[in-house]
Scaffold this motif. Structure first.
Motif, PDB file in Angstrom:
ATOM      1  N   ARG A 174      -7.512  -9.021  -1.610  1.00 32.13           N
ATOM      2  CA  ARG A 174      -7.990  -7.649  -1.689  1.00 32.13           C
ATOM      3  C   ARG A 174      -9.183  -7.438  -0.762  1.00 32.13           C
TER       4      ARG A 174
ATOM      5  N   GLU B 271     -12.719   4.638  -2.900  1.00 33.61           N
ATOM      6  CA  GLU B 271     -14.043   4.696  -2.270  1.00 33.61           C
ATOM      7  C   GLU B 271     -13.952   4.346  -0.794  1.00 33.61           C
TER       8      GLU B 271
ATOM      9  N   HIS C  37      -5.094  -9.998  -8.321  1.00 31.05           N
ATOM     10  CA  HIS C  37      -4.645  -8.624  -8.157  1.00 31.05           C
ATOM     11  C   HIS C  37      -3.530  -8.329  -9.123  1.00 31.05           C
TER      12      HIS C  37
ATOM     13  N   GLU D 127      -9.422  -4.973   2.445  1.00 27.73           N
ATOM     14  CA  GLU D 127     -10.381  -3.872   2.608  1.00 27.73           C
ATOM     15  C   GLU D 127     -11.111  -3.997   3.935  1.00 27.73           C
TER      16      GLU D 127
ATOM     17  N   PRO E 252      -8.514   1.081  -2.357  1.00 23.04           N
ATOM     18  CA  PRO E 252      -9.538   1.708  -3.198  1.00 23.04           C
ATOM     19  C   PRO E 252      -9.926   3.083  -2.657  1.00 23.04           C
TER      20      PRO E 252
ATOM     21  N   TYR F 164      -3.464  -0.243   4.145  1.00 28.12           N
ATOM     22  CA  TYR F 164      -4.056  -1.176   3.177  1.00 28.12           C
ATOM     23  C   TYR F 164      -2.995  -2.136   2.649  1.00 28.12           C
TER      24      TYR F 164
END
Lengths: 245, 187
Positions: free
Chosen positions: B48, A57, B104, B52, A55, B38
């Motif tokens: 996901r 952000e 996802h 993160e 992402p 990532y």
């Protein structure tokens, strides 16, 4: 290079450009075709593996690491300062232990926490047989890393006989789990920096009994075999734990 | 105007200069490797949210330990190694069941403009990669996403080179078998 070896090399790395591999391809249309097919599949594979992207952000946040670190520390400070226990009972030590005098919490949240605690204890049961007692530096290194806290030295290490201290995942948090040699068996002490429960409450099953004690920065959990003086361990930890913020 | 700096002013400016360079070098690292890190995290833990968290932990640790990075050329392997360790520390011992790889997949925008058959094939491949055993999936990710050689992967995973190559071979074989079986079923 025989065909089997060629295939193995090709499938292990379709992009292999080492001299011996390329030499094995020379003037061999069948192998060239095989390599073309393998590379086509690899392109598909690469496309799928890279189809995910982080992402935006998060990337932007990571570009300002100092702000991220400050936000973390601030959050920890907020957790410490928000507790009404801290305001009601000013003490020299940063840790405030609220003892609910046997007030049981029977909320579903407490039940869920109890279930997660016991699930974790039994998952880690293989660690109960450890006998070597850890020194304070190792224990405090882990406490500092995960919680920003440490135990005072003064005899605490010998008193506690900690045989295991590591971070773990409990109640969707990174927590610290210590195992101590108790009178009746292993004593698990967990410090979970999650939302403190309203009041101290007892937990237990056929084998273990324990206490969940809300503190300024989370929940302190002590679990031991039946008849273990778990309140003494709770007192020992809470009296000697200091927070670095 | 006195243009000669005092020793303290000179030191202060040097410190500020070093700090700016460190921040700039770190930013370069993020911009260059963020997506690969990532992706590695995502395919390791198949979630996901965890990806993160892992990515954030990795770069935060990298920031804190930035001065220990020996050379820019070693940055990628260094970051991947940090992530491996963070994954082991945070998730492998007590993996919460948060496999949201199906979510996802469905959330992926269809930017590929593929034929429906191709889309199905890609989705099948996506799932097949996720279903690969970790000992096969991880070397494959390190090779394809990380671009590491067999020897580099062997060092990172503490295996010997032959074992790595065997696992890469088996990983691809397994994935091809899934697609071939599907093609056969549809013919």
């Amino acid at each position: 290079m025989n065909d089997i070896e060629f295939s193995e090399r090709l499938f292990a790395n379709p992009q292999d450009d080492s001299a011996d591999f390329l030499a094995a391809l020379q003037g061999n249309p069948a192998r060239e075709a095989q390599r073309a097919s393998a590379r086509e599949f690899d392109a598909l594979l690469r496309r799928e593996l890279t189809s995910v992207a982080g992402p935006l952000e998060l990337r932007q946040k990571l570009l300002k690491p100092a702000d991220l670190s400050a936000a973390r520390s601030h959050k920890e400070h907020q957790a410490a300062n928000a507790s009404w226990f801290r305001r009601a009972l000013p003490v020299a030590a940063c840790l405030v232990v609220a003892i609910g005098l046997g007030i049981y919490g029977n909320t579903s949240q407490n039940t869920e926490l109890e279930a997660e605690i016991f699930a974790h204890v039994y998952r880690e049961a293989g660690l109960f047989n450890r006998t070597e007692v850890l020194g304070m530096p190792a224990i405090n290194a882990k406490l500092d890393e995960v919680l920003g806290a440490s135990l005072k030295d003064a005899g605490t290490g010998a008193d506690m006989k900690v045989t295991y201290a590591d971070d773990c995942w409990i109640a969707k948090q990174i927590a610290v789990h210590m195992i101590m040699r108790g009178e009746n068996g292993p004593v698990s002490v967990m410090m979970i920096p999650n939302t403190p429960v309203d009041s101290e409450f007892n937990i237990g099953d056929e084998r273990f009994e324990g206490l969940v004690t809300p503190t300024a920065a989370g929940n302190l959990v002590v679990i031991g075999e039946k008849q273990e003086a778990i309140a003494e361990y709770r007192n020992l930890v809470s009296a000697n734990l200091k927070w670095d913020y | 105007m006195n243009t000669i700096m005092t020793a303290k002013e000179s030191d202060d400016k040097s410190v500020i200069g070093v700090a700016e360079t460190r921040q700039q070098r770190y930013e370069g690292l993020v911009l260059e490797f963020y997506n690969d890190i990532y992706r590695y995290a995502y395919w390791l833990c198949k979630s996901r949210q965890q990806a993160e968290d892992l990515t954030q932990e990795t770069f935060m640790r990298a920031w804190r330990a930035f001065d220990s990075l020996q050379s820019p050329g070693a940055a990628k392997a260094w970051l991947f190694t940090i992530l491996r360790r963070e994954n082991a520390r945070l998730y492998e011992k007590y993996r919460p069941e948060l496999d949201d790889i199906e979510d996802h997949q469905s959330a992926l925008p269809d930017t590929r403009h593929n034929e429906p058959d191709q889309q199905m094939e890609m989705q099948l491949l996506h799932k097949a990669i996720a279903d690969l055993e970790p000992e096969y999936r991880e070397p494959l990710i390190l090779q394809v996403i990380g671009g590491f050689s067999g020897e580099e992967i062997a060092t990172m995973l503490n295996l010997n080179n032959n074992t790595v190559m065997t696992r890469l071979f088996r990983a691809r074989n397994k994935l091809r078998a899934v697609l071939d079986a599907d093609n056969l079923a549809r013919d």
